[in-house]
Enzyme design. Structure first.
Site, short mmCIF file in Angstrom:
data_model
loop_
_atom_site.label_atom_id
_atom_site.label_comp_id
_atom_site.label_asym_id
_atom_site.label_seq_id
_atom_site.Cartn_x
_atom_site.Cartn_y
_atom_site.Cartn_z
N GLY A 253 -2.14 17.76 -50.43
CA GLY A 253 -1.89 17.88 -51.86
C GLY A 253 -0.47 17.75 -52.34
O GLY A 253 -0.25 17.70 -53.56
N GLU A 289 -3.45 18.73 -43.97
CA GLU A 289 -4.14 17.47 -44.24
C GLU A 289 -3.42 16.64 -45.29
O GLU A 289 -4.00 16.28 -46.32
CB GLU A 289 -5.57 17.74 -44.74
CG GLU A 289 -6.45 18.49 -43.77
CD GLU A 289 -7.78 18.90 -44.40
OE1 GLU A 289 -8.72 19.17 -43.64
OE2 GLU A 289 -7.89 18.95 -45.64
N GLY A 291 -2.05 13.48 -47.30
CA GLY A 291 -2.43 12.07 -47.42
C GLY A 291 -1.36 11.34 -48.21
O GLY A 291 -0.50 10.65 -47.68
N TYR A 332 -6.59 7.52 -64.05
CA TYR A 332 -5.92 8.81 -64.28
C TYR A 332 -4.81 8.72 -65.31
O TYR A 332 -4.04 9.68 -65.45
CB TYR A 332 -5.25 9.31 -62.99
CG TYR A 332 -6.05 9.32 -61.73
CD1 TYR A 332 -7.24 10.04 -61.65
CD2 TYR A 332 -5.59 8.66 -60.60
CE1 TYR A 332 -7.95 10.07 -60.45
CE2 TYR A 332 -6.29 8.70 -59.41
CZ TYR A 332 -7.46 9.40 -59.34
OH TYR A 332 -8.15 9.45 -58.17
N CYS A 360 -11.15 -8.19 -68.70
CA CYS A 360 -11.58 -7.94 -70.08
C CYS A 360 -11.94 -6.46 -70.27
O CYS A 360 -13.10 -6.10 -70.46
CB CYS A 360 -12.78 -8.82 -70.40
SG CYS A 360 -13.39 -8.57 -72.05
N GLU A 361 -10.93 -5.59 -70.17
CA GLU A 361 -11.07 -4.16 -70.43
C GLU A 361 -9.71 -3.72 -70.92
O GLU A 361 -8.70 -4.03 -70.29
CB GLU A 361 -11.35 -3.38 -69.13
CG GLU A 361 -12.57 -3.80 -68.38
CD GLU A 361 -13.56 -2.65 -68.18
OE1 GLU A 361 -13.32 -1.55 -68.70
OE2 GLU A 361 -14.56 -2.90 -67.50
N TYR A 389 -4.01 5.85 -52.38
CA TYR A 389 -5.07 5.80 -53.40
C TYR A 389 -4.96 4.53 -54.25
O TYR A 389 -5.22 4.55 -55.45
CB TYR A 389 -5.04 7.06 -54.28
CG TYR A 389 -5.19 8.33 -53.46
CD1 TYR A 389 -6.40 8.62 -52.85
CD2 TYR A 389 -4.12 9.19 -53.26
CE1 TYR A 389 -6.56 9.76 -52.07
CE2 TYR A 389 -4.26 10.33 -52.47
CZ TYR A 389 -5.48 10.60 -51.88
OH TYR A 389 -5.62 11.73 -51.10
C1 LIG Z 1 -7.95 14.21 -50.36
C2 LIG Z 1 -7.88 15.35 -49.44
C3 LIG Z 1 -6.68 15.64 -48.79
C4 LIG Z 1 -5.39 14.88 -49.02
O1 LIG Z 1 -4.81 15.14 -50.25
P1 LIG Z 1 -3.39 14.49 -50.63
O2 LIG Z 1 -3.18 14.92 -52.03
O3 LIG Z 1 -3.53 13.03 -50.50
O4 LIG Z 1 -2.38 15.05 -49.69
C5 LIG Z 1 -6.68 16.69 -47.88
N1 LIG Z 1 -7.81 17.42 -47.64
C6 LIG Z 1 -8.98 17.16 -48.26
C7 LIG Z 1 -10.17 17.98 -47.95
C8 LIG Z 1 -9.05 16.12 -49.17
O5 LIG Z 1 -10.21 15.88 -49.80
#
Ligand SMILES: *Cc1c(COP(=O)(O)O)cnc(C)c1O
Length: 435
Positions: A253, A289, A291, A332, A360-361, A389
């Site tokens: 996150g 986790e 991303g 978003y 066309c949007e 993403y």
């Molecule tokens: C999407 C997701 C992440 C990664 O989130 P980021 O904002 O990209 O770091 C981690 N854990 C779970 C369960 C997710 O669904």
């Protein structure tokens, strides 16, 4: 600037691999123009060195904790990117059977894969059990029952974490907030204990701890701190009641800096300090986790100007890239910096410009009122911070072929996803023989 500490802040752009040399934008040591000429546009370009340095800011900052990084595949699932991260030592967080198979396809050991998601199919859970992934993060009591039954049929024991919904507002875009009581994710706070007991009582399940993930693009550590505090309290109180917990998955996150003049995302060192302070003395294995903060600033989308059109009060730049290639602005209202790939002497004057795609949007718009030089047909632009993403959300809307991806390290570059041919695009379709 808060984020300018070198080596610590993935989103800060301070170590950006995208730099101008004699007015020409480079990705590491390769000119964007060179890739555009060979591959065509639109095209995503990723820097391997930047991804490695973002990954290392996590592994270094958390080195003194019993902690492991599980890169969240959904942010950028290209197998070139995954192999690179696997080689660096990352495990993987998958949210589908397809993502588990991607991790396996790049040679990741099954024991380095975790599986999250609010709705897992029977086939996906069976795959996870069959190959023996590290654990499954369970998000409902119903899922515990389904998984227990399936594991029993297969003669397996499923290691599970219970994903809690800590009911904190991560102060992010509502479409990527996941930790509020009204969100669909995790087991509501008030039922986590009974869910843990249920997991212990059900056959063929082995609950080993708790998981959380409160949202994405978090620009403050405050909500994570609050949720981690609650998680720690829950661990202590479950243990006091005799339950065993060995593992805590803190989720991902961390936000990144999308606007050049905007705020930098939280620093990974501060994040590590927080996790240490809140969860470090619980004697649990910790899991992260991330991303977005690993891959976002490592990517750009290079596109060509199709034409410049005069609006009423602004210029309208029509690109050959569109919302099907990069949907975040339409989905978003997300902001991405857009810069010319070639800086020219006559570029001194900037004008209010809307940057749009040809679909066309009206939502097919990358930016409104951006200050840009007057670019002409055929010139290249780079949409920045497009490593997370973006390519993963691309579609073939308007029968526009899936956008290709290129991976760069130093002077080397490789097409890691090619543009499909028209025959490939319609090759999976059929005309009914009754027509
Ligand atoms: C999407 C997701 C992440 C990664 O989130 P980021 O904002 O990209 O770091 C981690 N854990 C779970 C369960 C997710 O669904």
């Amino acid at each position: 600037m808060q984020g300018s500490r070198p080596g610590q802040n993935p989103g800060s752009g301070s170590r950006s691999p995208f730099k101008y040399f004699k007015g020409e934008l480079f990705v590491e040591e390769v000119a964007v123009k060179t890739i555009a000429r060979h591959v065509g546009t639109p095209v995503y370009i990723y820097s391997a060195t930047c991804i490695a340095s973002n990954y290392r800011s996590y592994s270094d900052s958390f080195a003194n904790l019993d902690c492991r990084v599980f890169y969240s595949i959904k942010a950028n699932s290209n197998i070139g990117v995954l192999r690179h991260l696997s080689t660096l030592g990352a495990g993987f967080d998958a949210v589908s059977g397809g993502e588990i198979r991607r991790a396996l396809a790049v040679g990741a050991p099954a024991g380095s894969i975790v599986f999250s998601g609010v709705g897992k199919t029977r086939n996906e859970m069976a795959l996870a059990l069959e190959v023996g992934i590290r654990h499954i993060n369970v998000e409902s009591e119903q899922e515990l029952l389904r998984l227990s039954r399936l594991a029993g049929n297969m003669g397996k024991v499923a290691s599970v974490l219970i994903r809690v919904n800590p009911d904190v507002d991560a102060n992010t875009h509502t479409k990527i907030a996941t930790g509020r009581a009204e969100d669909k994710f995790g087991i509501p706070w008030s039922r986590v204990k009974s869910a843990y007991v249920l997991a212990e009582e059900l056959p063929n399940l082995n609950p080993i701890g708790l998981a959380m993930h409160i949202g994405s693009q978090l620009m403050s550590l405050e909500p994570i701190s609050k949720a981690a505090d609650q998680l720690a309290g829950l661990v202590r109180s479950l243990r006091a009641e005799g339950h065993q917990l060995d593992c805590l998955d803190v989720g991902g996150g961390l936000g990144v800096q999308y606007r050049a003049e905007g705020p930098a995302g939280p620093s990974v060192t501060d994040y590590a300090r927080l996790v240490q302070a809140r969860l470090g003395d619980l004697d649990c294995e910790l899991e992260l986790e991330p991303g977005r903060s690993i891959v976002a600033d490592a990517g750009i989308l290079a596109a060509s100007v199709l034409l410049r059109k005069r609006g009423i009060s602004q210029e309208i730049l029509v690109l050959d890239a569109a919302m099907n290639d990069l949907v975040r602005p339409a989905l978003y209202g997300a902001w991405h910096e857009i810069v010319p790939v070639q800086k020219r002497p006559e570029h001194t004057e900037c004008v209010r410009t809307d940057v749009v795609g040809p679909i066309c949007e009206s939502g097919d718009r990358f930016a409104s009122g951006l200050r840009l030089p007057r670019l002409d047909e055929g010139e290249l632009v780079a949409v920045k911070t497009a490593g997370a993403y973006c390519a993963v959300m691309a579609s073939q809307y308007n029968s526009r072929p899936l956008v290709p991806e290129v991976f760069v390290r130093g002077q080397q570059w490789t097409v890691v996803r090619r543009r499909p041919s028209f025959e490939e695009i319609i090759g999976i379709e059929a005309i009914p023989d009754w027509l």
